[in-house]
Scaffold this motif. Structure first.
Motif, short mmCIF file in Angstrom:
data_model
loop_
_atom_site.label_atom_id
_atom_site.label_comp_id
_atom_site.label_asym_id
_atom_site.label_seq_id
_atom_site.Cartn_x
_atom_site.Cartn_y
_atom_site.Cartn_z
N LEU A 1 64.38 194.61 92.74
CA LEU A 1 63.64 193.38 93.00
C LEU A 1 63.43 192.60 91.70
O LEU A 1 63.54 191.36 91.68
CB LEU A 1 62.31 193.70 93.67
CG LEU A 1 61.49 192.53 94.21
CD1 LEU A 1 62.35 191.51 94.94
CD2 LEU A 1 60.37 193.03 95.11
N LEU A 2 63.18 193.28 90.61
CA LEU A 2 63.11 192.60 89.31
C LEU A 2 64.44 191.93 88.98
O LEU A 2 64.47 190.78 88.50
CB LEU A 2 62.73 193.58 88.21
CG LEU A 2 61.27 194.03 88.11
CD1 LEU A 2 61.13 195.12 87.05
CD2 LEU A 2 60.35 192.86 87.80
N ASP A 3 65.54 192.63 89.23
CA ASP A 3 66.87 192.05 88.96
C ASP A 3 67.12 190.82 89.84
O ASP A 3 67.78 189.86 89.41
CB ASP A 3 67.96 193.09 89.21
CG ASP A 3 67.99 194.18 88.14
OD1 ASP A 3 67.35 194.00 87.08
OD2 ASP A 3 68.64 195.22 88.38
N ALA A 4 66.61 190.85 91.08
CA ALA A 4 66.77 189.70 91.98
C ALA A 4 66.01 188.49 91.44
O ALA A 4 66.51 187.36 91.49
CB ALA A 4 66.29 190.06 93.38
N LEU A 5 64.82 188.72 90.92
CA LEU A 5 64.06 187.61 90.33
C LEU A 5 64.78 187.06 89.10
O LEU A 5 64.84 185.85 88.90
CB LEU A 5 62.65 188.08 89.96
CG LEU A 5 61.75 188.52 91.12
CD1 LEU A 5 60.41 189.01 90.59
CD2 LEU A 5 61.55 187.39 92.11
#
Length: 208
Positions: free
Chosen positions: A26-30
């Protein structure tokens, strides 16, 4: 822009979910959506079930002080952990002990982040407010996800965005179809296969 994992320390919070592959996805998606998020110019953002606080703190590091940041968690220890992570990283986040966003009245958000309890379990495992609530998702791992989906229209501003992490066993296309019926389009931001799991991050937004 590179989004580094925020500093955190869970030594005092044994009932809080340790950041793992789903958190980092999810951090990578942001990070992948940085340009979109900056152009969105959000005024208020929230993470549901913030746990360690790493994800909402990561968002705050991207958007800086241009936005108000809230988070919620049903686990009181998670609220303390989130506040500690925010403090360690100098992020202005207010964390509130509540179920989903049910404690907010007449409040809508420009960004909702949700890494939900998605593991397929018996419904009985959804009781309580400790560590099991961080991962137990009930039937198809979808019971908490579906509760959010049913109410999301009342939670998002007209231009608002919801980032939702899903497991393959959650039948993501059913979630996408259900959201479409509520007037939301979707975009698959990232997906990742890890040992034992296949994870997806979807972005949901109102149909124009």
């Amino acid at each position: 822009m590179t989004l580094d994992t925020p500093k955190y320390n869970l030594n005092k919070y044994p009932e809080v979910y340790e950041p793992s592959e789903d958190t980092f996805l999810l951090l990578d998606a942001l990070e992948a959506d940085t340009s979109f998020l900056l152009n969105l110019k959000p005024k208020i953002a929230v993470e549901i079930g913030s746990g360690s606080g790493v994800i909402i703190t990561g968002l705050a590091s991207l958007l800086k002080n241009s936005c108000l940041y809230f988070s919620t968690d049903i686990n009181p220890q998670a609220c303390l952990a989130t506040q500690n992570t925010a403090r360690l990283n100098g992020a202005p986040i207010e964390c509130i002990n509540m179920d989903l966003l049910l404690g907010f009245k007449n409040r809508m958000f420009d960004i909702i982040l949700f890494n939900p309890p998605y593991v397929v379990t018996d419904s009985e495992e959804l009781s309580g407010s400790g560590l099991n609530r961080a991962w137990a998702g009930g039937t198809n791992g979808r019971e908490i996800i579906d509760r959010l989906s049913c109410n999301i229209s009342d939670m998002l501003t007209p231009e608002g965005i919801c980032y939702l992490l899903l497991l393959k066993e959650n039948n993501p296309q059913e979630v996408v179809s259900g959201m479409k019926g509520l007037g939301f389009d979707s975009e698959l931001v990232l997906q990742r296969k890890i040992p034992g799991e296949f994870l997806y991050v979807y972005k949901f937004f109102r149909r124009k």
